[in-house]
Design an enzyme around this catalytic site. Structure first.
Site, PDB file in Angstrom:
ATOM      1  N   HIS A   1       0.837  -1.195   0.000  1.00 29.71           N
ATOM      2  CA  HIS A   1       0.000   0.000   0.000  1.00 29.71           C
ATOM      3  C   HIS A   1       0.873   1.247   0.000  1.00 29.71           C
ATOM      4  O   HIS A   1       2.077   1.193   0.266  1.00 29.71           O
ATOM      5  CB  HIS A   1      -0.927   0.022   1.220  1.00 29.71           C
ATOM      6  CG  HIS A   1      -2.107  -0.881   1.092  1.00 29.71           C
ATOM      7  ND1 HIS A   1      -2.029  -2.238   1.331  1.00 29.71           N
ATOM      8  CD2 HIS A   1      -3.400  -0.640   0.750  1.00 29.71           C
ATOM      9  CE1 HIS A   1      -3.231  -2.789   1.138  1.00 29.71           C
ATOM     10  NE2 HIS A   1      -4.072  -1.836   0.789  1.00 29.71           N
TER      11      HIS A   1
ATOM     12  N   LYS B   1      -0.778   4.984   4.525  1.00 29.93           N
ATOM     13  CA  LYS B   1      -1.707   4.073   5.204  1.00 29.93           C
ATOM     14  C   LYS B   1      -1.277   3.888   6.649  1.00 29.93           C
ATOM     15  O   LYS B   1      -0.084   3.683   6.935  1.00 29.93           O
ATOM     16  CB  LYS B   1      -1.746   2.726   4.477  1.00 29.93           C
ATOM     17  CG  LYS B   1      -2.777   1.757   5.038  1.00 29.93           C
ATOM     18  CD  LYS B   1      -2.916   0.538   4.134  1.00 29.93           C
ATOM     19  CE  LYS B   1      -3.900  -0.482   4.708  1.00 29.93           C
ATOM     20  NZ  LYS B   1      -5.252   0.095   4.892  1.00 29.93           N
TER      21      LYS B   1
END
Length: 264
Positions: free
Chosen positions: A153, A157
């Site tokens: 990601h 995040k």
């Protein structure tokens, strides 16, 4: 017509959700929740569509003023939990796209939803392809129980591993007996090198700029490997799932954790 409030309209996901709601004939954007811009309109927020939609910094005030059917929350784990509880207490069906909910959190919200007889959805991932990846992985695990998960990601995040990775591991655990993978005497010479351990499975998290959301589930067997991978190239990929969740949450009276339960 489904009246929708969106929390987190300035975020990358929030901007896409605003656009999706405005473009969907059966949806009406009743308001947005933004803790920094209460009293303004959506048209005042830079980079968002020109729409005379009110902005609220207080979610309860928003619910009382706009009387929405659905709250779509795309903020962060702590805020998402607060907004979900307030929505249910005020008769609004929540669709939560933030991860980081513990089992205790889910149980608490489930009991609250049942007591209010309201539908609620927590979705670790809104991408339809990611849901299929999880379901395919669960099927594969029946026959190839040695498996590891690599999720990637963007570096903004907050939680690791991702909710999608945790949900994938939970689905696999339902059909796979617990087993320790690797050599029995395996030892990490650098702590964390083997990743997180879930019932003997390992989950590895990557966080880098340039990534959106990606996951690979790798199965190993005698003389073979199987890889099931999903990539979200942009955040528009999540919007069909958000739309589906907003429609489905109006038809149910309990909390559903994961879109895989509504795409059978």
């Amino acid at each position: 017509m489904i009246r929708i409030v969106i929390a987190g309209p300035r975020g990358n996901m929030g901007k896409e959700a605003v656009q999706m709601v405005l473009e969907t004939d059966q949806f009406e954007l009743a308001g947005v929740i933004d803790r920094k811009n209460g009293g303004k309109t959506l048209a005042d927020l830079q980079g968002l569509p020109d729409a005379a939609v009110p902005v609220f910094d207080d979610p309860v005030h928003c619910f009382q003023e706009t009387q929405p059917d659905v709250l779509v929350d795309l903020t962060n784990p702590d805020t998402g939990k607060v907004h979900m509880k307030l929505a249910l207490e005020n008769g609004v069906r929540p669709v939560i796209g933030t991860t980081g909910f513990s089992e205790a959190d889910v149980e608490e919200m489930s009991l609250l939803a049942e007591s209010k007889e309201l539908g609620a959805i927590i979705a670790p991932n809104f991408a339809i392809g990611a849901i299929l990846m999880m379901k395919f992985s669960q099927t594969a695990a029946r026959y190839m129980p040695d498996v590891e998960i690599i999720e990637q990601h963007h570096d903004r995040k907050l939680d690791a591993p991702s909710g999608t990775a945790v949900k994938t591991a939970q689905l696999i655990s339902e059909v796979r007996e617990k087993k320790k993978q690797g050599h029995p005497d395996e030892e990490e010479t650098l702590q964390g090198a083997r990743g997180a351990d879930v019932d003997g499975m390992h989950i590895h998290s990557l966080r880098l700029p340039g990534l959106v959301a990606h996951q690979e589930v790798i199965f190993g067997g005698e003389g073979q490997t199987l890889k099931i991978r999903h990539d979200s190239i942009n955040r528009r990929s999540f919007m069909p799932g958000v739309k589906m969740a907003c429609e489905e949450v109006m038809r149910i009276g309990v909390l559903v954790y994961g879109l895989e339960h509504i795409i059978e």
